[in-house]
Design an enzyme around this catalytic site. Structure first.
Site, PDB file in Angstrom:
ATOM      1  N   GLU A 193       1.234  63.680  65.799  1.00  0.00           N
ATOM      2  CA  GLU A 193       0.862  62.307  66.126  1.00  0.00           C
ATOM      3  C   GLU A 193      -0.242  62.240  67.182  1.00  0.00           C
ATOM      4  O   GLU A 193      -0.422  63.159  67.970  1.00  0.00           O
ATOM      5  CB  GLU A 193       2.117  61.573  66.608  1.00  0.00           C
TER       6      GLU A 193
ATOM      7  N   HIS B  33      14.353  64.969  67.047  1.00  0.00           N
ATOM      8  CA  HIS B  33      13.837  63.747  67.675  1.00  0.00           C
ATOM      9  C   HIS B  33      14.681  62.533  67.306  1.00  0.00           C
ATOM     10  O   HIS B  33      14.930  61.657  68.136  1.00  0.00           O
ATOM     11  CB  HIS B  33      12.375  63.547  67.244  1.00  0.00           C
TER      12      HIS B  33
ATOM     13  N   ASP C  37       6.574  66.213  66.616  1.00  0.00           N
ATOM     14  CA  ASP C  37       8.009  65.889  66.655  1.00  0.00           C
ATOM     15  C   ASP C  37       8.810  66.999  65.972  1.00  0.00           C
ATOM     16  O   ASP C  37       8.401  67.512  64.931  1.00  0.00           O
ATOM     17  CB  ASP C  37       8.296  64.600  65.858  1.00  0.00           C
TER      18      ASP C  37
ATOM     19  N   HIS D 126       6.351  63.466  74.362  1.00  0.00           N
ATOM     20  CA  HIS D 126       5.703  62.741  73.262  1.00  0.00           C
ATOM     21  C   HIS D 126       4.474  61.965  73.750  1.00  0.00           C
ATOM     22  O   HIS D 126       4.207  60.865  73.305  1.00  0.00           O
ATOM     23  CB  HIS D 126       6.692  61.796  72.569  1.00  0.00           C
TER      24      HIS D 126
ATOM     25  N   HIS E 143       0.698  65.103  69.976  1.00  0.00           N
ATOM     26  CA  HIS E 143       1.971  65.815  70.093  1.00  0.00           C
ATOM     27  C   HIS E 143       2.653  65.980  68.743  1.00  0.00           C
ATOM     28  O   HIS E 143       2.222  65.417  67.745  1.00  0.00           O
ATOM     29  CB  HIS E 143       2.893  65.084  71.078  1.00  0.00           C
TER      30      HIS E 143
END
Ligand SMILES: *[C@@H]1O[C@H](CO)[C@@H](O)[C@H](O)[C@H]1NC(C)=O
Ligand SMILES: *[C@@H]1O[C@H](CO)[C@@H](O)[C@H](O)[C@H]1NC(C)=O
Ligand SMILES: *[C@@H]1O[C@H](CO)[C@@H](O)[C@H](O)[C@H]1NC(C)=O
Length: 277
Positions: free
Chosen positions: A242, A119, A115, A109, A113
């Site tokens: 993100e 997660h 998810d 992360h 990146h």
């Protein structure tokens, strides 16, 4: 070097690789040195260094919205404020090896990146809802880049005020994080802007958004970190991207292309994302 024993096959292979590299190495670029050495390794970039780009193609039609990995990139886990060393040479020509050969160790992360549902849901992790199960059809297609009000986290009220039409499946949310250049700061900033739980719930209930992109390391504001992720990830239909680099891009509609590494068993992965005008 003279002491090195090699099989003739290996020798042939290296000769081949060297000539291939010679053929494919770009020579027509206007050479300049922007002072960045490729990976923070010892040994400065040669004077006629590579050209670093954020946009590609005619009229800059391809925009890279991925951050390049840096040791001083923010990273707020395990008592660390920044990423630290993630790349080093295992073999080096300086040490008599026939080639330079690096090894990489990156938290799943870190930097730009994605998810996976596992997660934050133990059951999903155990059931194998990992990065390799993410839908490439969601990760690639038309996307809307929007600016959110700079004075709030992303609440239900803020979501409603954005008037994102039904049918829009991918949205990149640009926030105060970009204005504050948070991804360019070494220290992890806990006051970053993200979704509050009610904002995430509003998105789930009132939009067709299946890809949520944001400009810092978490889609969820820190005060609502876990609840917000749970709301997003529960259906396993929404993908969270993100730490996107959304500076110097006009708001609007683009073709988004995101490809994570094909990591089975991982709940996060580095991802390369580009926008095409
Ligand atoms: C190469 O040699 C230097 C010092 O001579 C050492 O610091 C470095 O770790 C070596 N690297 C490799 C990949 O063996
Ligand atoms: C990597 O290879 C180049 C030759 O292409 C060599 O000059 C350089 O010293 C090597 N880098 C390191 C860190 O060993
Ligand atoms: C967003 O929430 C964080 C806490 O997670 C807070 O520190 C920050 O001030 C909020 N940002 C805005 C713009 O309200």
């Amino acid at each position: 070097m003279a002491k090195l024993k090699m099989s003739s096959t290996l020798l042939l292979l290296s000769v081949l690789l060297v000539s291939l590299a010679a053929i494919s190495s770009p020579s027509a670029h206007p050479a300049y040195d922007d002072g960045t050495d490729s990976c923070g390794l010892v040994g400065a970039a040669p004077k006629a260094g590579p050209v670093r780009r954020e946009v590609y193609g005619e009229g800059g039609r391809i925009i890279d919205i991925t951050h390049f990995y840096r040791e001083d990139m923010p990273f707020g886990e395990w008592g660390r404020v920044d990423l630290g060393q993630f790349l080093w040479l295992r073999m080096s020509m300086a040490n008599g090896s026939l080639y330079n050969f690096s090894e990489l160790k990156l938290p799943a992360h870190a930097g730009t990146h994605v998810d996976a549902p596992g997660h934050m849901f133990k059951d999903y992790f155990d059931a194998g809802f990992d990065i390799d199960t993410l839908d490439l059809d969601v990760l690639n297609g038309p996307a809307l880049l929007v600016d959110v009000p700079r004075d709030k986290n992303i609440t239900a009220e803020v979501m409603e005020s954005l008037h994102i039409p039904r049918g829009v499946r991918r949205v990149l949310f640009r926030t105060l994080n970009t204005d504050k250049k948070l991804m360019w700061k070494k220290e992890f900033d806990t006051s970053f802007v993200g979704f509050m739980k009610d904002g995430a719930q509003w998105l789930v209930d009132n939009t067709d958004i299946k890809l949520v992109g944001i400009d810092y390391l978490s889609v969820a504001a820190l005060v609502d970190l876990i609840p917000t992720h749970l709301v997003f990830l529960e259906s396993r239909e929404i993908i969270l991207v993100e730490a996107l680099k959304l500076e110097n891009v006009e708001a609007g509609i683009y073709s988004l292309h995101c490809l994570p590494l094909r990591l089975r068993g991982a709940e996060g992965s580095p991802i390369r994302c580009i926008l095409i005008k």
